[in-house]
Design an enzyme around this catalytic site. Structure first.
Site, short mmCIF file in Angstrom:
data_model
loop_
_atom_site.label_atom_id
_atom_site.label_comp_id
_atom_site.label_asym_id
_atom_site.label_seq_id
_atom_site.Cartn_x
_atom_site.Cartn_y
_atom_site.Cartn_z
CE1 TYR A 226 4.32 -0.13 -8.94
CE2 TYR A 226 5.51 -1.63 -10.43
CZ TYR A 226 4.45 -0.74 -10.12
OH TYR A 226 3.50 -1.06 -10.90
CE1 TYR A 236 10.60 -1.78 -11.03
CE2 TYR A 236 10.13 -2.99 -8.98
CZ TYR A 236 10.47 -1.84 -9.42
OH TYR A 236 11.21 -0.88 -8.72
CG LEU A 274 3.19 7.83 -9.83
CD1 LEU A 274 3.36 8.67 -8.81
CD2 LEU A 274 1.84 8.29 -10.65
#
Ligand code: NAD
Length: 400
Positions: A226, A236, A274
């Site tokens: 990701y 992240y 998601l």
């Protein structure tokens, strides 16, 4: 038993077998509606096959390409009077549907990081399939017992260097607040997160499968990564989990070298953000996903895990002319619609405006919440949750 959701923070402690079955059926219907994947894989090993991207990879290869599948996962089995986890019920549902469709499907429930589960899986491949032509690596785990050292590594979701402050949402209450996440205090946290979510275990799997002769000529293997928008970079991509993803991506040339004499190839696919059990645990990300869903649904480009995995197979890994489109770093980008400039510009604008008061108008927080419960088989259309359900549903290929 009457089964209702029971949550603790971002974890749902219960799961509904009938809802799980309906979810799996819906995913199968979607894959069938897209037609057969030409030149698709025929014998597939999915590591992390019971929920999220792994489950959808299994469904898409089985029902899109007629593949025999072996799924590896770590789930709590159901028994008389005791609920299994969502991934257990998903796998029971998948095997039931696959068997009814005449497809080979067997599963192994155990710690995929261990040498023993690797051995067990390889034995099953050798015994039933001979070889596999696709290996999907889709593990997401908070910890890993290292098979060689016995050390238990725990991953952390932290920024590196300095604290990170941003908005976040409690998706149960809809309250938007500011959260500050302290950075890692030492390199240990980074190294531990790399040990859990980096590429070493993927490499161990491919090495062992190859050594056993369990990989077919032309084999492909794919793992998931990701990137996401700049606003989540500190938590992240530039945080501890991002370091692990860098390590995963850096494993590709190592595996390519290993697979060269088999004409094999490895890939990392960068997937869309998601709602899954793993992503709901990351601070800030659920609010980003709620805004992203709102924007992408309005544009008609929203996808769930099954749409992503069907597109990954049909339009990236198994294209008609055999080429696999990748970015300048060699990664498959199935996050292309998420990262489109217009989508990101709108999300960034909404991000600035978001408050508790306007959350339900400007974001798809309701969609997020519903999808979260759907992961556990709840709030699935067509299921009567007041009705008695049989909790003791088994995965046919697993002996209890
Ligand atoms: P998930 O939590 O839905 O699935 C994780 C799977 O791993 C489950 O099947 C679980 O049983 C299995 N598993 C965990 N520990 C195991 C163990 N020790 N042994 C055997 N099986 C084990 O997660 P997901 O969100 O589908 O994530 C899969 C991959 O996709 C991860 O690499 C994740 O980083 C990546 N990814 C996720 C997103 C997202 O937004 N969710 C986006 C891009 C990439």
């Amino acid at each position: 038993m009457i089964i209702q959701p029971r949550t603790r923070g971002f974890i749902c402690l219960t799961a509904h077998p009938d809802g799980a079955l309906q979810n799996v059926k819906n995913q199968i219907e979607y894959v069938k509606s897209k037609g057969a994947i030409k030149n698709g894989p025929k014998s597939v090993l999915v590591i992390g096959a019971s929920t999220g991207f792994g489950l959808s990879s299994r469904i898409a290869t089985a029902f899109g390409s007629g593949a025999a599948t072996i799924g590896v996962f770590f789930e709590k089995p159901a028994s008389e009077g005791k609920l299994g986890t969502a991934g257990w019920y998903n796998s029971a549902a998948f095997e039931k549907e696959a068997h009814e469709a005449g497809l080979y499907a067997k599963s192994i429930n155990g710690d995929a990081f261990s040498d023993e589960v690797k051995r067990q899986t390889i034995d099953l491949i050798k015994q039933d399939l001979g070889q596999v032509d696709l290996v999907v690596y889709s593990l997401a785990s908070p910890r890993r017992t290292h098979p060689k050292t016995g050390v238990v590594h725990s991953s952390v979701l932290k920024p590196i260097g300095k604290p990170y402050t941003n908005k976040t949402v409690d998706f149960h209450t809809g309250i938007v607040s500011e959260v500050t996440i302290a950075p890692v205090e030492n390199d240990e946290d980074i190294l531990n997160t790399i040990a859990v979510m980096g590429g070493e275990d993927w490499k161990f799997w491919i090495q062992d499968l190859k050594a056993a002769g369990a990989l077919a000529d032309g084999v492909k293997t794919v793992a998931y990564s990701y990137i996401g928008p700049e606003l989540t970079f500190p938590i992240y991509r530039n945080g501890t989990i991002g370091k692990a993803k860098n390590d995963l991506e850096a494993t590709v040339p190592v595996l390519d070298d290993l697979l060269k004499d088999l004409n094999g190839k490895s890939y990392v696919s960068v997937n869309k953000a998601l709602v899954t059990q793993s992503s709901s645990a990351i601070p800030v990300v659920p609010l980003y996903i709620s805004l992203l869903y709102k924007v992408m649904k309005a544009k008609g480009t929203h996808e769930g895990t099954i749409e992503q995995m069907q597109r990954l197979l049909a339009e990236r890994l198994y294209t008609e002319n055999g080429t696999v489109p990748v970015d300048s770093e060699g990664r498959i980008r199935i996050d292309d619609w998420e990262m489109a400039d217009d989508v990101q510009a709108e999300v960034a604008q909404l991000w600035k405006e978001t408050t508790t008061e306007n959350l339900s108008q400007i974001s798809d927080i309701e969609g997020y919440r519903k999808e979260f419960f759907n992961l556990f088989g709840f709030e699935v259309d067509g299921i009567d949750y007041e009705k008695e359900a049989n909790e003791n549903v088994q995965v046919p290929s697993i002996e209890s």
